[in-house]
Write an enzyme that holds these catalytic residues in place. Sequence first.
Site, PDB file in Angstrom:
ATOM      1  N   LYS A  13     -19.666  20.499   2.483  1.00 48.44           N
ATOM      2  CA  LYS A  13     -20.349  21.214   1.397  1.00 48.44           C
ATOM      3  C   LYS A  13     -21.315  20.292   0.629  1.00 48.44           C
ATOM      4  O   LYS A  13     -21.218  19.063   0.707  1.00 48.44           O
ATOM      5  CB  LYS A  13     -19.303  21.824   0.454  1.00 48.44           C
ATOM      6  CG  LYS A  13     -18.485  22.954   1.085  1.00 48.44           C
ATOM      7  CD  LYS A  13     -17.584  23.606   0.033  1.00 48.44           C
ATOM      8  CE  LYS A  13     -16.814  24.781   0.595  1.00 48.44           C
ATOM      9  NZ  LYS A  13     -16.013  25.466  -0.460  1.00 48.44           N
ATOM     10  N   TYR A  53     -20.868  34.338   2.588  1.00 45.59           N
ATOM     11  CA  TYR A  53     -19.658  34.609   1.798  1.00 45.59           C
ATOM     12  C   TYR A  53     -19.522  36.084   1.426  1.00 45.59           C
ATOM     13  O   TYR A  53     -18.855  36.412   0.440  1.00 45.59           O
ATOM     14  CB  TYR A  53     -19.654  33.748   0.530  1.00 45.59           C
ATOM     15  CG  TYR A  53     -19.208  32.317   0.751  1.00 45.59           C
ATOM     16  CD1 TYR A  53     -17.896  32.022   1.144  1.00 45.59           C
ATOM     17  CD2 TYR A  53     -20.073  31.250   0.552  1.00 45.59           C
ATOM     18  CE1 TYR A  53     -17.474  30.710   1.329  1.00 45.59           C
ATOM     19  CE2 TYR A  53     -19.655  29.922   0.724  1.00 45.59           C
ATOM     20  CZ  TYR A  53     -18.361  29.669   1.110  1.00 45.59           C
ATOM     21  OH  TYR A  53     -17.931  28.368   1.281  1.00 45.59           O
ATOM     22  N   PHE A  61     -15.748  34.488  -8.760  1.00 47.85           N
ATOM     23  CA  PHE A  61     -16.411  33.196  -8.537  1.00 47.85           C
ATOM     24  C   PHE A  61     -17.583  33.289  -7.558  1.00 47.85           C
ATOM     25  O   PHE A  61     -18.217  32.284  -7.249  1.00 47.85           O
ATOM     26  CB  PHE A  61     -15.403  32.140  -8.066  1.00 47.85           C
ATOM     27  CG  PHE A  61     -14.640  32.514  -6.813  1.00 47.85           C
ATOM     28  CD1 PHE A  61     -15.192  32.324  -5.552  1.00 47.85           C
ATOM     29  CD2 PHE A  61     -13.356  33.039  -6.902  1.00 47.85           C
ATOM     30  CE1 PHE A  61     -14.496  32.671  -4.400  1.00 47.85           C
ATOM     31  CE2 PHE A  61     -12.655  33.400  -5.746  1.00 47.85           C
ATOM     32  CZ  PHE A  61     -13.228  33.208  -4.503  1.00 47.85           C
ATOM     33  N   ARG A  89      -7.954  23.548   9.078  1.00 50.10           N
ATOM     34  CA  ARG A  89      -7.490  23.863   7.716  1.00 50.10           C
ATOM     35  C   ARG A  89      -6.439  22.848   7.264  1.00 50.10           C
ATOM     36  O   ARG A  89      -6.395  22.475   6.086  1.00 50.10           O
ATOM     37  CB  ARG A  89      -6.981  25.303   7.620  1.00 50.10           C
ATOM     38  CG  ARG A  89      -8.125  26.319   7.735  1.00 50.10           C
ATOM     39  CD  ARG A  89      -7.684  27.740   7.466  1.00 50.10           C
ATOM     40  NE  ARG A  89      -7.379  27.992   6.076  1.00 50.10           N
ATOM     41  CZ  ARG A  89      -8.273  28.365   5.146  1.00 50.10           C
ATOM     42  NH1 ARG A  89      -9.555  28.502   5.469  1.00 50.10           N
ATOM     43  NH2 ARG A  89      -7.903  28.598   3.913  1.00 50.10           N
ATOM     44  N   THR A  95      -7.137  24.644  -1.089  1.00 48.30           N
ATOM     45  CA  THR A  95      -8.431  24.972  -1.711  1.00 48.30           C
ATOM     46  C   THR A  95      -8.671  24.150  -2.967  1.00 48.30           C
ATOM     47  O   THR A  95      -9.789  23.668  -3.204  1.00 48.30           O
ATOM     48  CB  THR A  95      -8.466  26.478  -2.063  1.00 48.30           C
ATOM     49  OG1 THR A  95      -8.108  27.236  -0.902  1.00 48.30           O
ATOM     50  CG2 THR A  95      -9.851  26.903  -2.530  1.00 48.30           C
ATOM     51  N   ARG A 106      -9.834  17.382   1.249  1.00 52.09           N
ATOM     52  CA  ARG A 106     -10.054  17.848  -0.122  1.00 52.09           C
ATOM     53  C   ARG A 106      -9.385  16.927  -1.137  1.00 52.09           C
ATOM     54  O   ARG A 106      -9.903  16.740  -2.239  1.00 52.09           O
ATOM     55  CB  ARG A 106      -9.597  19.296  -0.262  1.00 52.09           C
ATOM     56  CG  ARG A 106     -10.639  20.254   0.338  1.00 52.09           C
ATOM     57  CD  ARG A 106     -10.120  21.645   0.473  1.00 52.09           C
ATOM     58  NE  ARG A 106     -11.194  22.604   0.745  1.00 52.09           N
ATOM     59  CZ  ARG A 106     -10.976  23.857   1.139  1.00 52.09           C
ATOM     60  NH1 ARG A 106      -9.742  24.292   1.315  1.00 52.09           N
ATOM     61  NH2 ARG A 106     -11.999  24.666   1.356  1.00 52.09           N
ATOM     62  N   ASN A 116     -15.177  21.539  -3.460  1.00 50.41           N
ATOM     63  CA  ASN A 116     -14.013  21.050  -2.721  1.00 50.41           C
ATOM     64  C   ASN A 116     -14.353  20.497  -1.335  1.00 50.41           C
ATOM     65  O   ASN A 116     -13.542  20.533  -0.415  1.00 50.41           O
ATOM     66  CB  ASN A 116     -12.922  22.118  -2.669  1.00 50.41           C
ATOM     67  CG  ASN A 116     -13.388  23.412  -2.016  1.00 50.41           C
ATOM     68  OD1 ASN A 116     -14.530  23.515  -1.585  1.00 50.41           O
ATOM     69  ND2 ASN A 116     -12.502  24.385  -1.934  1.00 50.41           N
ATOM     70  N   HIS A 119     -15.494  23.442   4.008  1.00 50.11           N
ATOM     71  CA  HIS A 119     -15.111  24.834   4.302  1.00 50.11           C
ATOM     72  C   HIS A 119     -14.523  24.889   5.688  1.00 50.11           C
ATOM     73  O   HIS A 119     -14.945  24.149   6.573  1.00 50.11           O
ATOM     74  CB  HIS A 119     -16.334  25.758   4.249  1.00 50.11           C
ATOM     75  CG  HIS A 119     -16.112  27.075   4.958  1.00 50.11           C
ATOM     76  ND1 HIS A 119     -15.482  28.129   4.359  1.00 50.11           N
ATOM     77  CD2 HIS A 119     -16.378  27.464   6.239  1.00 50.11           C
ATOM     78  CE1 HIS A 119     -15.389  29.132   5.241  1.00 50.11           C
ATOM     79  NE2 HIS A 119     -15.930  28.744   6.380  1.00 50.11           N
ATOM     80  N   GLU A 130     -18.695  33.255  11.951  1.00 49.58           N
ATOM     81  CA  GLU A 130     -19.358  32.204  11.171  1.00 49.58           C
ATOM     82  C   GLU A 130     -20.182  31.282  12.073  1.00 49.58           C
ATOM     83  O   GLU A 130     -21.297  30.879  11.700  1.00 49.58           O
ATOM     84  CB  GLU A 130     -18.309  31.433  10.363  1.00 49.58           C
ATOM     85  CG  GLU A 130     -17.685  32.327   9.290  1.00 49.58           C
ATOM     86  CD  GLU A 130     -16.547  31.699   8.505  1.00 49.58           C
ATOM     87  OE1 GLU A 130     -16.189  30.523   8.766  1.00 49.58           O
ATOM     88  OE2 GLU A 130     -16.003  32.384   7.622  1.00 49.58           O
TER      89      GLU A 130
END
Length: 141
Positions: A13, A53, A61, A89, A95, A106, A116, A119, A130
């Site tokens: 990110k 998203y 958010f 993940r 998160t 993270r 964070n 993704h 995606e």
Amino acid sequence: MAEQGNLTFGIIKPDAVRAGNTGRIIQHITDAGFRTRAMKLIHMTLEEAEGFYAVHRERPFFPELTRFMSSAPCVVMALEKDNAVKAWRDLMGATDPAKADDGTLRKEFGASMGENAVHGSDSEENAAIEISYFFSRLELV
Ligand code: ATP
Ligand code: MG
């Protein structure tokens, strides 16, 4: 031919790219045994981030998230490994970086719920959606 695992989609990110952590994060990805099938640096428009998203459109958010994701360049990636969705993940961590386990990306690179660092797709179905949002078939090597 090399054994193939399955695919997931990841993003380094804007906060992590801006902080100069791209190389360190790629090193963790490599060390964890992922094969990179596609990778590029992009700078999303607000509309492109909103499209990505779209599932979160009704969340409070959403405006903050899409503004942040279009604020600066990020790195998008198609990653291959056995059980890639879960493996990625697990490497990312929770998160909220404050709740992420030691050794996760993270925990090491995230600053807050919003910023964070990374993704990851939450299912194989969403991984396929995606990946195809950002990469053409020809870009998967
Ligand atoms: P990601 O989809 O980015 O991999 P995730 O699946 O762990 O993360 P989601 O619930 O899908 O989390 O939320 C998507 C993203 O929206 C989060 O990564 C985070 O950046 C942001 N986000 C989620 N909850 C909040 C919140 N309460 N406040 C601010 N941002 C949030
Ligand atoms: Mg998610």
